[in-house]
Design an enzyme around this catalytic site. Structure first.
Site, mmCIF file in Angstrom:
data_model
loop_
_atom_site.group_PDB
_atom_site.id
_atom_site.type_symbol
_atom_site.label_atom_id
_atom_site.label_comp_id
_atom_site.label_asym_id
_atom_site.label_seq_id
_atom_site.Cartn_x
_atom_site.Cartn_y
_atom_site.Cartn_z
ATOM 1 N N PHE A 107 4.512 2.564 -1.632
ATOM 2 C CA PHE A 107 3.320 2.718 -0.394
ATOM 3 C C PHE A 107 1.903 3.051 -1.054
ATOM 4 C CE2 PHE A 107 6.925 3.044 2.347
ATOM 5 C CZ PHE A 107 6.466 2.486 3.526
ATOM 6 N N GLU A 108 1.960 3.666 -2.278
ATOM 7 C CA GLU A 108 0.920 3.901 -3.048
ATOM 8 C C GLU A 108 0.137 2.882 -2.909
ATOM 9 O OE1 GLU A 108 1.208 6.272 -6.435
ATOM 10 O OE2 GLU A 108 -0.767 5.764 -7.019
ATOM 11 N N CYS B 111 -5.681 -0.018 11.016
ATOM 12 C CA CYS B 111 -5.109 0.219 9.649
ATOM 13 C C CYS B 111 -3.787 0.935 9.452
ATOM 14 C CB CYS B 111 -6.271 0.368 8.631
ATOM 15 S SG CYS B 111 -6.362 2.213 8.265
ATOM 16 N N CYS C 263 14.570 -1.111 -3.056
ATOM 17 C CA CYS C 263 15.683 -2.202 -3.243
ATOM 18 C C CYS C 263 16.660 -1.869 -4.429
ATOM 19 C CB CYS C 263 14.952 -3.473 -3.610
ATOM 20 S SG CYS C 263 14.057 -3.896 -2.088
#
Lengths: 398, 379
Positions: free
Chosen positions: B138-139, B190, B207
């Site tokens: 996510f960063e 966004c 994953c």
């Protein structure tokens, strides 16, 4: 945050330090020596006053030979490269305890092609103390310089620099002292201790801001290359490793051969020096022997906690009286970096893990490459904070 | 343009495409951020469709466990330990030699992403027309979101893990409000309009910790490609305005209507034009540790539950320890978790602390440490 990392830089600083810096920024932050207007003159006066105060503090005979540096590493580079750049084939004695700020400049001179130097690293005893006699034994006909620290940044051990200074003088050698861990907490007398080059940081026990430090260059050192001779063919000159504008003598093509300007090319850190001046004044006003006693008391308390507890490993002597306020330990079952992260994460305690920029010292005490946890109390740590630290160590060790 | 368009005949036949559409595609540049399961599919389809320039960035090397889903790679790539971006370029050149493929083997971070997008003065990269999401953390997504909004570049978000996936196209609100999509159909919220802060480290499955079904990634990647082609053709009205969430095992397909997120919220990014990920205020930073072959990774703000000091930050030690046990020996106490991992044949020791910081031993490279963290903890 409980701050026990004063060997890296002291925190907190006395409030006067920030006040002095803000004051200078607000009123006198002109470029010293570059113009004759009153602000530039006041900035110049601040530098000169601090220079004089530092020279007196270290009992240096001529305050003009005390130059400001950005930190102790900067000062040591000035000293080592200044004295040795013309000294190909010279022998230098240093110790295994040295910080990289000494080891690396020496190593680069030792391995540089052509004009390399010859290097001897004298070892310490199991407690981390250097026997001055071992230094005497290492002296060769071509020995030119002895470089060593007054107190170890890993073990805190206090070295007998007065004895080494005496040996250096008897053998007509130059003696350079790294006082990174001692300036502001141990007495330093440049004349009585026969010190030719004293490098000190402004931001540790002198309680100034980062970005400050200095070097005293004694008269036994090679002379500066005079601006009239200009060229680089002087046989044994002290070389500036940074050259540039000094405010005066701008017509000369080379660096003016006059202290302090010879080694102070570029705009000086007047704001930082104003802070250093206030920090030094605090040290002078508060009797640094009391600070040493306070820090040694804290170190002794830590030693007493860990020395006989087999969950911990203590490095260096069990007597805090042989140390400045620095002690290295390890907690069994933990990498130093993990233990330090836990201290920060779970207890909000700041310490320094690792090699502390002193790989040879850690090799000597058997802690290479993981290093140790270094705990370094300062003048403002309290017994209550210390109790919290000891409790945290206890909890982590389990 | 003198290139023959024969190879694109079947898509030129489509009314929404035509020769004009094909020429638009050939004249455009797409950035593919990450070249794993999503990125290889993105790159393969966009290269075949004839996007004129592809910039592919990835920091990792190909591993055996990638072959289950990362369609551009083969066993020889694993044996030769080739970087993903370089291998992708080689494969894609054989698929479509008419297009330009630029491969970059690097960690994507706040200091370099604008340059790789051709948005900084003197950048050696062409300005990109779209950013396609193929990353695993996510960063980087929040960073891409910042770049997209700051510079008015559409960002095609996609993510998949387990049997679940999500896809959404961000047509950003620009400073002047004059981007072609802002007239019709209008800009879309966004990432920070929807979730102002990143999920806490260690909370999102990855994953490498919970697994992933190959087809779900391909499906999400192809949905990204569809939206990318719409954007590059300038057909913004066709862009799906919803976030699609699917679970191919549970057979759920949900479209979340999120158009109002911009209006109801007070997005620091879209509305206040504060780009805290680009500026490096948020996200993670790394420090090479003295003494050990180790890198410490710490989080600045920007995660849910992480302030200047969080003292917990949402880390669930038990859950993370359980996940890590599938990969190697794990020891834990209330202060830390230590896991011995083997990644791409190299041994690493990952130590995780309660505030989400980590020490990765076995490397001095910050990009390797970031990669290990993203895979095994989730960033």
């Amino acid at each position: 945050m409980l701050y026990f990392d004063n060997a890296a830089t002291s925190f907190p600083k006395p409030p006067e330090v920030a006040q002095a810096m803000a004051q200078l920024l607000a009123t006198d932050a002109a470029n010293p020596g570059r113009a004759g207007h009153r602000m530039a003159v006041r900035a110049e006066q601040k530098l000169d006053q601090t220079r004089l105060k530092l020279a007196r503090f270290f009992n240096a005979p001529d305050h003009h030979r005390l130059v400001f540096a950005m930190n102790c590493t900067d000062a040591l580079n000035m000293a080592i490269k200044g004295v040795l750049s013309d000294a190909s084939g010279a022998h230098v004695i240093t110790t295994v305890l040295e910080h990289n700020s000494v080891s690396r400049p020496l190593q680069s001179l030792a391995t540089s092609g052509g004009g390399g130097i010859e290097l001897t690293r004298v070892t310490c005893d199991d407690d981390g103390l250097i026997d001055p006699d071992e230094i005497r034994k290492a002296i060769q006909p071509n020995t030119k310089l002895i470089v060593m620290m007054q107190a170890s940044n890993v073990l805190g051990t206090i070295q007998d620099i007065a004895a080494v200074g005496k040996i250096a003088r008897e053998h007509d050698l130059l003696f350079c002292v790294d006082s990174a861990q001692s300036a502001g907490v141990l007495p330093i007398d440049i004349q009585a201790m026969n010190i030719d080059l004293l490098a000190f940081p402004g931001h540790k026990s002198l309680l100034g801001p980062t970005g400050t430090g200095g070097l005293y260059v004694g008269t036994r050192c090679p002379e500066p290359v005079s601006s009239s001779s200009g060229s680089g063919d002087h046989p044994a000159a002290f070389r500036p490793w940074r050259e540039g504008g000094t405010g005066g003598d701008s017509s000369s093509p080379s660096q003016p051969a006059m202290y302090p300007f010879y080694l102070e090319g570029g705009t000086p850190n007047t704001v930082g020096v104003a802070g250093l001046d206030a920090g030094l004044q605090y040290v002078i006003d508060h009797d640094m022997s009391k600070t040493l006693t306070h820090e040694q008391h804290m170190v002794q308390t830590i030693i007493d906690k860990v020395a006989d507890d087999d969950r911990f490993i203590l490095y260096g002597p069990p007597e805090a009286s042989k140390r400045v306020g620095t002690v290295s330990i390890n907690i069994k079952g933990y990498e130093p970096s993990d233990a330090a992260s836990i201290l920060d994460d779970s207890f909000e305690i700041a310490v320094r893990p690792g090699l502390h920029c002193s790989p040879y010292a850690h090799r000597r005490i058997g802690t290479y490459p993981a290093g140790s946890i270094r705990i370094s109390p300062g003048p403002f740590n309290t017994d209550e904070q210390l109790a919290t630290l000891l409790d945290a160590l206890d909890q982590i060790a389990g | 343009m003198t290139q023959s368009l024969d190879r694109y005949h079947r898509q030129i036949l489509l009314p929404c495409f035509g020769e004009e559409g094909q020429r638009k595609l050939l004249g455009s540049t797409a950035l593919i951020l990450g070249c794993g399961a999503l990125g290889t599919m993105n790159a393969s389809m966009l290269a075949r469709a004839g996007v004129g320039r592809l910039i592919i960035i990835d920091r990792d090397f190909i591993e055996l466990t990638n072959l289950q889903r990362q369609i551009l790679f083969n066993e020889a790539d694993v044996a030769n330990a080739i970087p993903k971006a370089a291998a992708a370029k080689e494969k894609l050149s054989g698929i479509n030699s008419d297009i330009e493929i630029i491969s970059v083997v690097d960690d994507i971070n706040h200091a370099n992403l604008e340059r790789y997008c051709g948005l900084t003065e003197g950048s050696e990269y062409p300005r990109v027309d779209v950013i396609v999401d193929g990353v695993d953390n996510f960063e980087t997504r929040y960073l891409a979101n910042d770049v997209a909004v700051k510079h008015g570049i559409p960002y095609i978000y996609g993510g998949a893990v387990g049997t679940f996936g999500a896809q959404y196209a961000i047509l950003p609100h620009t400073e002047k409000g004059d981007a072609p999509w802002e007239k019709l159909p209008g800009a879309t919220p966004c990432l920070r309009c929807i979730f102002e802060q990143m999920p806490p480290p260690g909370l999102t499955p990855t994953c490498d910790t919970v697994g992933v079904l190959g087809p779900v990634v391909s499906i999400i990647a192809n949905l990204e490609v569809v939206e990318t082609i719409k954007v590059l053709l300038g057909n913004f009205a066709a862009v799906r305005p919803t976030m699609l969430n699917i679970d191919v095992w549970e057979n759920t397909y949900r479209q979340l209507k999120i158009a109002k997120a911009y209006d109801v919220g007070d997005c620091p990014c879209c509305k206040h034009r504060k780009f805290e990920f680009i500026d490096g205020f948020f996200g993670s930073s790394t420090t090479t540790l003295c003494g050990r072959n180790a890198v410490q990774l710490t989080h600045k703000q920007g995660h849910v539950g992480t302030g200047s000091h969080s003292g917990g930050g949402g880390m669930n030690f038990d859950e993370i320890a359980d996940r890590l046990r599938k990969h190697g020996k794990v020891t834990a106490n209330k202060f830390m978790i230590r896991a011995e991992l083997t990644d791409n044949g190299n041994p690493y020791e990952l130590t995780l602390f309660t505030d989400g910081r980590a020490i990765v031993k076995g490397t001095k490279e910050s990009n390797i440490a970031r990669s290990i963290y993203a895979k095994y903890v989730g960033a």
